[in-house]
Design an enzyme around this catalytic site. Structure first.
Site, PDB file in Angstrom:
ATOM      1  N   GLU A   9       1.023  -1.061   0.308  1.00 34.48           N
ATOM      2  CA  GLU A   9       0.439  -0.341   0.233  1.00 34.48           C
ATOM      3  C   GLU A   9       0.944   1.112  -0.051  1.00 34.48           C
ATOM      4  OE1 GLU A   9      -0.918   2.858   0.772  1.00 34.48           O
ATOM      5  OE2 GLU A   9      -1.836   2.711   2.696  1.00 34.48           O
ATOM      6  N   CYS A  59      -2.337   8.658   3.517  1.00 37.28           N
ATOM      7  CA  CYS A  59      -2.442   8.158   2.610  1.00 37.28           C
ATOM      8  C   CYS A  59      -3.802   8.422   1.226  1.00 37.28           C
ATOM      9  CB  CYS A  59      -1.687   6.660   1.978  1.00 37.28           C
ATOM     10  SG  CYS A  59      -2.584   5.549   3.200  1.00 37.28           S
TER      11      CYS A  59
END
Length: 460
Positions: A233, A267
């Site tokens: 990720e 993020c």
């Protein structure tokens, strides 16, 4: 003990040192990996329902330690205290969801074979899973991968970011207090070179990283060379599209929250704001007004909207991205100045008149800086959104929810889309991205099945 053998934590609100932690020797690291594997061999034999009870108890213990954990996260990386408390609540929720649904997700599945006979699919524990995690959500990032893997019957190793070492060790203590067998979840206080040796260790069966695309390339390559499954990720440059039929007031309020939540260091934060021409001026005026009113201050105080950035170098890097964008023609609508005084604070900032080739257009700005981009219409907005090399999340603002769903489903090239909202994570929805945002999914059944041996058993 030489200087480089210590890990250090620093309070970003004042720049003062918090604590030092002795790093592991290679022998201590290898012993920890071996101990985790041995604990796994016993844990995997326990029924899923028994594992679920421990997972449920971890959720309860996290709630009991909420104040302590939230305060430690705030002192180590600068998030608002109230947002640290929200983070721990989310972690408890993940434990509750996993304990309740995990056993069913891991149940054997029967299949009738085409030529007769029965097929059985089992989801068998894989082994020791190694997680390399970032500092921005010190508890959630760990809980996200560790709870799914412990539920699946795996052992878990953690290399956390240096600046949140204390949070990592407190989580290890909480897991033990909840009744998790000793050594099954181990924090490794190690260097990057030592980390490579962990990936190469034969007892480690999978690797998961949350980090930058550059880190993802390194870890993905290292895992691939050793034929280890990996989940990556890798951050994003999430586009939030405001269409002409949007509720502009809702869009502005949500986009401000989406940009500055967790000090802008998320993020899946809203980062690029792509607004169609017909509502651009209206959105821009209100957006600048609200972002200008965002107050940076002591993260322990109720009246602060954002705290400091997590580290001095991260603030410097963000400011360089802003200055480089301005040099190439971007216009600062608010913020954009490096503050004086103690702590690594940065003001809520909006950049306008952006073009490809500018950091604020192309790259991830990991802090409270918003990139405002004008689009001709919905099609142009979606083209701009998808032109990014990233693809983690995104948002659409439109009163026509059916149209927004269609755009999200058939056109938005990301792993997650939020319609008329901003969100971080839901325990029952897949979390992950495409393109340079990485691969693999976390949360729910998707996360439970990433690191298991999907085994086919056939009976005549």
């Amino acid at each position: 003990m030489s200087e480089e053998k210590m890990l250090k934590t620093i309070n970003p609100a004042n720049g003062k040192s918090l604590k030092e932690y002795k790093m592991m020797t290679d022998d201590e690291m290898n012993s920890a990996v071996k101990s985790c594997h041995e604990a796994f061999l016993k844990w995997k034999a326990k029924p899923a329902e028994e594992r679920a009870k421990v997972i449920s108890n971890i959720g309860k213990k996290l709630a009991e330690h909420k104040d302590e954990l939230a305060k430690l996260m705030t002192s180590e990386m600068g998030k608002l205290l109230k947002q640290g408390e929200q983070e721990v609540d989310l972690c408890s929720g993940i434990c509750d969801y996993t304990a309740k649904n995990g056993p069913d997700s891991l149940k054997d599945e029967e299949r009738e074979l085409p030529e007769g006979g029965t097929g059985l699919i089992s989801y068998s524990p894989l082994g020791v899973i190694y997680g390399i995690q970032p500092w921005n959500f010190p508890s959630y990032q760990v809980v996200r991968y560790s709870i799914a893997n412990l539920m699946a019957g795996n052992g878990v190793l953690l290399k956390h970011a240096e600046n949140v070492t204390g949070s990592a060790l407190l989580l290890e203590k909480i897991y033990l207090e909840a009744g998790l067998p000793e050594n099954l979840f181990k924090v490794l206080l190690i260097s990057h070179d030592q980390s490579d040796a962990v990936i190469e260790n034969k007892l480690v069966r999978g690797v998961t990283l949350t980090g930058s695309p550059d880190a993802g390339k390194i870890i993905g390559k290292k895992a691939g060379e050793n034929l280890k499954k990996s989940v990556l990720e890798l951050g994003s440059n999430d586009a939030y599209i405001v269409l002409e039929d949007a509720d502009v007031e809702l869009a502005v309020k949500t986009c401000v929250q989406g940009r500055v939540y967790n000090n802008g260091e998320t993020c899946v934060a809203a980062k690029r704001f792509i607004v169609v021409d017909k509502v651009y001026d209206k959105f821009k005026k209100a957006f600048v007004e609200q972002m200008s009113n965002v107050k940076a201050g002591d993260p322990t105080k109720e009246d602060s909207d954002i705290g400091p950035m997590a580290r001095k170098d991260l603030r410097e890097e963000l400011h360089e991205q802003v200055e480089e964008s301005v040099k190439k023609g971007a216009k600062i609508l608010c913020g954009g100045k490096m503050p004086e005084g103690d702590g690594f604070y940065y003001p809520a900032t909006i950049l306008d008149e952006l073009k490809p080739g500018m950091p604020a257009y192309d790259d991830e700005l990991f802090g409270p800086v918003a990139s405002l981009i004008k689009a001709k219409d919905a099609e142009d907005a979606m083209d701009i959104a998808n032109s990014s090399r990233f693809g983690l999340g995104g948002g659409i603002f439109s009163k026509d929810e059916e149209k927004a769903k269609e755009l999200a489903k058939y056109h938005f090239d990301t792993g997650m889309v939020f319609i008329n909202s901003f969100g971080l994570a839901k325990p029952n929805m897949p979390f992950g991205g495409v393109k340079d945002s990485g691969y693999g999914r976390e949360h729910g059944t998707f996360g439970l099945h990433e690191f298991v041996n999907v085994k086919a058993i056939m009976l005549a």
